[in-house]
Write an enzyme that holds these catalytic residues in place. Sequence first.
Site, PDB file in Angstrom:
ATOM      1  N   GLY A  65       0.843  -1.184   0.000  1.00 26.75           N
ATOM      2  CA  GLY A  65       0.000   0.000   0.000  1.00 26.75           C
ATOM      3  C   GLY A  65       0.881   1.238   0.000  1.00 26.75           C
ATOM      4  O   GLY A  65       0.793   2.110   0.874  1.00 26.75           O
ATOM      5  N   GLU A  88       0.596  -1.352  -4.848  1.00 28.53           N
ATOM      6  CA  GLU A  88      -0.502  -0.391  -4.739  1.00 28.53           C
ATOM      7  C   GLU A  88      -1.689  -0.881  -5.560  1.00 28.53           C
ATOM      8  O   GLU A  88      -1.522  -1.322  -6.696  1.00 28.53           O
ATOM      9  CB  GLU A  88      -0.042   0.983  -5.222  1.00 28.53           C
ATOM     10  N   LEU A  89      -2.877  -0.794  -4.979  1.00 31.78           N
ATOM     11  CA  LEU A  89      -4.081  -1.294  -5.642  1.00 31.78           C
ATOM     12  C   LEU A  89      -4.706  -0.254  -6.572  1.00 31.78           C
ATOM     13  O   LEU A  89      -5.302  -0.609  -7.598  1.00 31.78           O
ATOM     14  CB  LEU A  89      -5.093  -1.739  -4.582  1.00 31.78           C
ATOM     15  N   ASN A 121      -2.972  -6.519  -5.637  1.00 33.60           N
ATOM     16  CA  ASN A 121      -3.710  -6.604  -4.387  1.00 33.60           C
ATOM     17  C   ASN A 121      -2.896  -7.460  -3.429  1.00 33.60           C
ATOM     18  O   ASN A 121      -2.850  -8.684  -3.553  1.00 33.60           O
ATOM     19  CB  ASN A 121      -5.087  -7.223  -4.627  1.00 33.60           C
ATOM     20  N   LEU A 141       2.331   1.134   6.158  1.00 32.36           N
ATOM     21  CA  LEU A 141       2.271   2.470   6.728  1.00 32.36           C
ATOM     22  C   LEU A 141       0.905   3.104   6.497  1.00 32.36           C
ATOM     23  O   LEU A 141       0.453   3.227   5.359  1.00 32.36           O
ATOM     24  CB  LEU A 141       3.363   3.362   6.126  1.00 32.36           C
ATOM     25  N   ASP A 144      -5.585   1.403   5.655  1.00 33.82           N
ATOM     26  CA  ASP A 144      -7.002   1.703   5.854  1.00 33.82           C
ATOM     27  C   ASP A 144      -7.453   1.076   7.174  1.00 33.82           C
ATOM     28  O   ASP A 144      -7.309  -0.132   7.378  1.00 33.82           O
ATOM     29  CB  ASP A 144      -7.802   1.121   4.687  1.00 33.82           C
ATOM     30  N   THR A 219       6.123   9.632   4.119  1.00 33.94           N
ATOM     31  CA  THR A 219       4.890   9.471   3.352  1.00 33.94           C
ATOM     32  C   THR A 219       4.000  10.702   3.442  1.00 33.94           C
ATOM     33  O   THR A 219       4.060  11.474   4.412  1.00 33.94           O
ATOM     34  CB  THR A 219       4.091   8.251   3.840  1.00 33.94           C
ATOM     35  N   GLU A 221       0.832  10.723   4.000  1.00 34.38           N
ATOM     36  CA  GLU A 221      -0.069  10.573   5.136  1.00 34.38           C
ATOM     37  C   GLU A 221       0.641  10.927   6.444  1.00 34.38           C
ATOM     38  O   GLU A 221       0.090  11.601   7.313  1.00 34.38           O
ATOM     39  CB  GLU A 221      -0.600   9.137   5.206  1.00 34.38           C
TER      40      GLU A 221
END
Length: 246
Positions: A65, A88-89, A121, A141, A144, A219, A221
């Site tokens: 992710g 990464e999806l 995935n 990291l 969700d 990151t 986020e």
Amino acid sequence: MSTDGNKTAGHRHPRKRFYRARAHSNPLSDSHFPVPISPSDIDHSLHFPTFPNSDENKIRFADVGCGFGGLLVGLSPLFPSKLMIGMELRDKVTEYVKERISALRSANPGEYGNISVVRTNSMKYVPNHFGKGQLEKMFFLFPDPHFKEKNHRRRVISDHLLDEYAYVLGVGGVLYTVTDVEELGEWMRDCLERHPLFEAVAEEELKRDPVVGLLTSATEEGQKVARNGGQTFKAVYRRIVVREDE
């Protein structure tokens, strides 16, 4: 070395506003992208053209992710001989990371050749990408949190998924997690504590680990949490061998 701005030495970096996507995707839904039947079917030269295919040149770090690729960019110069992949999806975000890495390579010849990204995935296909004991580090990291209890099965750290991560992590390999959601931090730590193939890395060792500082600073986020004065909760565990007396 590039500061990874929008433009460096005439090489334009991609702009996130053109690659925006939902913050998270449903990992249990069906997505359409190529999936290797086994790790041996992956042509690493497509990801790492300056590293010849060999037993020595295998992917050793996986950022699950990976978002916009900040951790990969931060890790690359710290471990220039280690191949790293972001998983990464979201398709738009994956394309952004590809363009970001391409721009960095063009602006900094000889650098950033050890990082790449793949759309996949990770809750379904980790064993398709990595062999037994192949990885040295895995990163999770700001995943969700899936707050609703009925959606906890979508969390990327769980008892059954840790079995897969333990399979692809070599003995001594390290799994890093961080979140700004306290309940999720406790969940991930509890899952790791229960698993017989992981043990917590001591705080003194974490202080000497150059990776730890990047968990919250590299990151997008993590930077947002820092700007807002938020807390983060990390759990770092090492892959071990089960003792015979257990």
